[in-house]
Design a protein around this motif. Structure first.
Motif, PDB file in Angstrom:
ATOM      1  N   ILE A  42       4.041   5.049  -3.372  1.00  0.00           N
ATOM      2  CA  ILE A  42       3.849   3.942  -2.422  1.00  0.00           C
ATOM      3  C   ILE A  42       3.006   2.816  -3.023  1.00  0.00           C
ATOM      4  CG2 ILE A  42       2.848   3.324  -0.192  1.00  0.00           C
ATOM      5  CD1 ILE A  42       3.673   6.158   0.770  1.00  0.00           C
ATOM      6  N   GLY A  43       1.832   3.125  -3.532  1.00  0.00           N
ATOM      7  CA  GLY A  43       1.008   2.081  -4.136  1.00  0.00           C
ATOM      8  C   GLY A  43       0.248   1.239  -3.128  1.00  0.00           C
ATOM      9  N   ALA A  44      -0.382   0.192  -3.622  1.00  0.00           N
ATOM     10  CA  ALA A  44      -1.304  -0.620  -2.816  1.00  0.00           C
ATOM     11  C   ALA A  44      -0.512  -1.580  -1.936  1.00  0.00           C
ATOM     12  CB  ALA A  44      -2.259  -1.385  -3.725  1.00  0.00           C
ATOM     13  N   GLU A  45      -0.119  -1.063  -0.828  1.00  0.00           N
ATOM     14  CA  GLU A  45       0.852  -1.662   0.057  1.00  0.00           C
ATOM     15  C   GLU A  45       0.105  -2.187   1.289  1.00  0.00           C
ATOM     16  OE1 GLU A  45       3.669  -2.875   1.810  1.00  0.00           O
ATOM     17  OE2 GLU A  45       4.241  -2.059  -0.153  1.00  0.00           O
ATOM     18  N   PRO A  46       0.234  -3.475   1.618  1.00  0.00           N
ATOM     19  CA  PRO A  46      -0.484  -3.971   2.803  1.00  0.00           C
ATOM     20  C   PRO A  46      -0.208  -3.159   4.066  1.00  0.00           C
ATOM     21  CG  PRO A  46       0.438  -5.808   1.567  1.00  0.00           C
ATOM     22  CD  PRO A  46       0.937  -4.549   0.904  1.00  0.00           C
ATOM     23  N   LEU A  47       0.990  -2.570   4.147  1.00  0.00           N
ATOM     24  CA  LEU A  47       1.286  -1.746   5.318  1.00  0.00           C
ATOM     25  C   LEU A  47       0.323  -0.571   5.449  1.00  0.00           C
ATOM     26  CD1 LEU A  47       5.197  -1.638   5.154  1.00  0.00           C
ATOM     27  CD2 LEU A  47       3.776  -2.851   6.822  1.00  0.00           C
ATOM     28  N   LEU A  48      -0.188  -0.076   4.324  1.00  0.00           N
ATOM     29  CA  LEU A  48      -1.147   1.030   4.397  1.00  0.00           C
ATOM     30  C   LEU A  48      -2.428   0.594   5.110  1.00  0.00           C
ATOM     31  CD1 LEU A  48      -1.032   2.751   0.900  1.00  0.00           C
ATOM     32  CD2 LEU A  48      -0.053   3.566   3.056  1.00  0.00           C
ATOM     33  N   VAL A  65     -16.263   9.089  14.810  1.00  0.00           N
ATOM     34  CA  VAL A  65     -14.966   9.660  15.213  1.00  0.00           C
ATOM     35  C   VAL A  65     -14.064   9.753  13.996  1.00  0.00           C
ATOM     36  CG1 VAL A  65     -15.068   8.961  17.641  1.00  0.00           C
ATOM     37  CG2 VAL A  65     -14.085   7.410  15.950  1.00  0.00           C
ATOM     38  N   TYR A  66     -13.179  10.720  14.051  1.00  0.00           N
ATOM     39  CA  TYR A  66     -12.347  11.083  12.892  1.00  0.00           C
ATOM     40  C   TYR A  66     -10.887  10.801  13.243  1.00  0.00           C
ATOM     41  CZ  TYR A  66     -10.481  14.169   9.185  1.00  0.00           C
ATOM     42  OH  TYR A  66      -9.816  14.684   8.100  1.00  0.00           O
ATOM     43  N   ALA A  67     -10.292   9.866  12.511  1.00  0.00           N
ATOM     44  CA  ALA A  67      -8.928   9.426  12.800  1.00  0.00           C
ATOM     45  C   ALA A  67      -7.893  10.353  12.152  1.00  0.00           C
ATOM     46  CB  ALA A  67      -8.732   7.992  12.303  1.00  0.00           C
ATOM     47  N   ASP A  68      -6.656  10.173  12.556  1.00  0.00           N
ATOM     48  CA  ASP A  68      -5.541  10.948  11.996  1.00  0.00           C
ATOM     49  C   ASP A  68      -5.077  10.358  10.661  1.00  0.00           C
ATOM     50  OD1 ASP A  68      -5.382  12.697  14.131  1.00  0.00           O
ATOM     51  OD2 ASP A  68      -4.009  11.409  15.251  1.00  0.00           O
ATOM     52  N   PRO A  69      -4.395  11.172   9.859  1.00  0.00           N
ATOM     53  CA  PRO A  69      -3.727  10.633   8.671  1.00  0.00           C
ATOM     54  C   PRO A  69      -2.465   9.863   9.079  1.00  0.00           C
ATOM     55  CG  PRO A  69      -3.161  12.926   8.932  1.00  0.00           C
ATOM     56  CD  PRO A  69      -4.140  12.600  10.034  1.00  0.00           C
ATOM     57  N   ILE A  70      -1.683   9.425   8.106  1.00  0.00           N
ATOM     58  CA  ILE A  70      -0.570   8.515   8.387  1.00  0.00           C
ATOM     59  C   ILE A  70       0.485   9.160   9.278  1.00  0.00           C
ATOM     60  CG2 ILE A  70       1.311   7.201   7.330  1.00  0.00           C
ATOM     61  CD1 ILE A  70      -0.585   6.727   4.938  1.00  0.00           C
ATOM     62  N   GLY A  71       0.991  10.310   8.890  1.00  0.00           N
ATOM     63  CA  GLY A  71       1.988  10.989   9.728  1.00  0.00           C
ATOM     64  C   GLY A  71       3.386  10.431   9.580  1.00  0.00           C
ATOM     65  N   ALA A  72       4.290  10.906  10.430  1.00  0.00           N
ATOM     66  CA  ALA A  72       5.721  10.598  10.311  1.00  0.00           C
ATOM     67  C   ALA A  72       6.003   9.211  10.848  1.00  0.00           C
ATOM     68  CB  ALA A  72       6.540  11.653  11.046  1.00  0.00           C
ATOM     69  N   GLU A  73       5.806   8.254  10.004  1.00  0.00           N
ATOM     70  CA  GLU A  73       5.746   6.854  10.347  1.00  0.00           C
ATOM     71  C   GLU A  73       7.035   6.188   9.834  1.00  0.00           C
ATOM     72  OE1 GLU A  73       4.995   3.586  11.421  1.00  0.00           O
ATOM     73  OE2 GLU A  73       3.395   4.983  11.988  1.00  0.00           O
ATOM     74  N   PRO A  74       7.802   5.528  10.703  1.00  0.00           N
ATOM     75  CA  PRO A  74       9.036   4.895  10.207  1.00  0.00           C
ATOM     76  C   PRO A  74       8.810   3.978   9.004  1.00  0.00           C
ATOM     77  CG  PRO A  74       8.985   4.834  12.607  1.00  0.00           C
ATOM     78  CD  PRO A  74       7.660   5.392  12.168  1.00  0.00           C
ATOM     79  N   LEU A  75       7.618   3.372   8.933  1.00  0.00           N
ATOM     80  CA  LEU A  75       7.340   2.510   7.781  1.00  0.00           C
ATOM     81  C   LEU A  75       7.412   3.286   6.469  1.00  0.00           C
ATOM     82  CD1 LEU A  75       4.339   0.419   9.140  1.00  0.00           C
ATOM     83  CD2 LEU A  75       6.678  -0.361   8.721  1.00  0.00           C
ATOM     84  N   LEU A  76       7.098   4.580   6.498  1.00  0.00           N
ATOM     85  CA  LEU A  76       7.204   5.376   5.271  1.00  0.00           C
ATOM     86  C   LEU A  76       8.641   5.448   4.778  1.00  0.00           C
ATOM     87  CD1 LEU A  76       4.885   8.465   5.833  1.00  0.00           C
ATOM     88  CD2 LEU A  76       4.455   6.443   4.418  1.00  0.00           C
ATOM     89  N   MET A 121      10.004   4.175   1.146  1.00  0.00           N
ATOM     90  CA  MET A 121      10.744   5.036   0.211  1.00  0.00           C
ATOM     91  C   MET A 121      12.056   4.365  -0.220  1.00  0.00           C
ATOM     92  SD  MET A 121       8.914   7.832  -0.250  1.00  0.00           S
ATOM     93  CE  MET A 121       7.522   6.704  -0.192  1.00  0.00           C
ATOM     94  N   VAL A 122      12.745   3.764   0.755  1.00  0.00           N
ATOM     95  CA  VAL A 122      14.016   3.102   0.437  1.00  0.00           C
ATOM     96  C   VAL A 122      13.766   1.877  -0.441  1.00  0.00           C
ATOM     97  CG1 VAL A 122      15.951   1.814   1.436  1.00  0.00           C
ATOM     98  CG2 VAL A 122      15.208   3.966   2.476  1.00  0.00           C
ATOM     99  N   ARG A 123      12.714   1.152  -0.135  1.00  0.00           N
ATOM    100  CA  ARG A 123      12.386  -0.011  -0.963  1.00  0.00           C
ATOM    101  C   ARG A 123      12.090   0.410  -2.407  1.00  0.00           C
ATOM    102  NH1 ARG A 123       6.569  -2.373  -0.696  1.00  0.00           N
ATOM    103  NH2 ARG A 123       6.421  -0.430  -1.865  1.00  0.00           N
ATOM    104  N   ASN A 124      11.324   1.487  -2.577  1.00  0.00           N
ATOM    105  CA  ASN A 124      11.006   1.943  -3.922  1.00  0.00           C
ATOM    106  C   ASN A 124      12.251   2.465  -4.649  1.00  0.00           C
ATOM    107  OD1 ASN A 124       8.417   1.205  -3.441  1.00  0.00           O
ATOM    108  ND2 ASN A 124       7.545   3.268  -3.437  1.00  0.00           N
ATOM    109  N   ALA A 125      13.150   3.112  -3.913  1.00  0.00           N
ATOM    110  CA  ALA A 125      14.417   3.553  -4.510  1.00  0.00           C
ATOM    111  C   ALA A 125      15.210   2.342  -4.991  1.00  0.00           C
ATOM    112  CB  ALA A 125      15.233   4.358  -3.493  1.00  0.00           C
ATOM    113  N   ARG A 126      15.327   1.329  -4.144  1.00  0.00           N
ATOM    114  CA  ARG A 126      16.133   0.137  -4.506  1.00  0.00           C
ATOM    115  C   ARG A 126      15.503  -0.610  -5.673  1.00  0.00           C
ATOM    116  NH1 ARG A 126      17.717  -1.268   1.712  1.00  0.00           N
ATOM    117  NH2 ARG A 126      19.520   0.115   1.738  1.00  0.00           N
TER     118      ARG A 126
END
Lengths: 133, 133
Positions: free
Chosen positions: A112-118, B107-118, B122-127
């Motif tokens: 993923i890298g240093a992505e503003p979405l992160l 307070v302790y937040a959640d990690p990213i999780g199953a996020e459509p942006l992920l 992934m598709v952007r990095n593939a392309r």
């Protein structure tokens, strides 16, 4: 024979969440991009392993295969462990993959890298837990 | 006395990329959200550690502190390792944090999780790698 293969590589974990995340993201990619045949492969602990999923792609009607690491950043896993499991020399991005007696390109994508979405996701998660606590 | 603290927790790595990623994301959050004082803390290998950054927050004019894991999914690190370093019982989301003789909420937040942006990433990095190879 126009399909592309996409191997989504997850870290793997003894807890179920990493595998669930990879499978959910894979389903989202299938939904959004029907030109890809998407399989998951896990670097450690979970099945299918990366070699098992590569083997499964040999039976698919694909004319190229892209391996995409579901990892936040480059590091030992992305730079060494995953390439060693796909037979890719370290630092290389492309090799020939034998499938049904043909050679197709296998290419290795970046993490993923240093992505503003992160940053957006981190702030969203901070606000979410603050609203609940 | 209106600021919030945000401790962005990175995994840490013997290669520089994880730390660079966390520091870049922290800078993006500072830019986008001036109401947060943002520090990084690393679970392993890199400095500052999580306890070192918590200690540094005791000198900041904040009225709450949110700890946000820069991790893709729940797992051992998010469920056990990070909570143990911040003194949070497993499964809890909130504790009192002593700062300048006052108690503020941590307070302790959640990690990213199953996020459509992920899936999009992934598709952007593939392309991207397919366009280059």
């Amino acid at each position: 024979m126009e399909k592309k293969g996409l191997l989504l590589v997850g870290h793997g974990s003894s807890l179920p969440y990493n595998k669930e995340l990879a499978e959910t993201v894979a389903a989202m990619i299938r939904e959004a991009c029907p030109e890809y045949i998407v399989k998951c492969g896990f670097m450690r602990i979970n099945q299918p392993t990366i070699p098992e999923s590569l083997e499964a792609f040999r039976h698919e009607p694909i004319d190229l295969l892209v391996v995409v690491p579901l990892f936040l950043a480059d590091g030992i896993h992305v730079a060494k462990d995953i390439p060693s499991r796909i037979g890719l020399p370290e630092g290389e991005k492309r090799l020939s993959f034998e499938i049904n007696g043909r050679s197709i390109p296998l290419v290795y994508a970046d993490p993923i890298g240093a992505e503003p979405l992160l940053a957006d996701l981190m702030v969203r998660n901070a606000r979410k837990v603050l609203a609940q606590n």
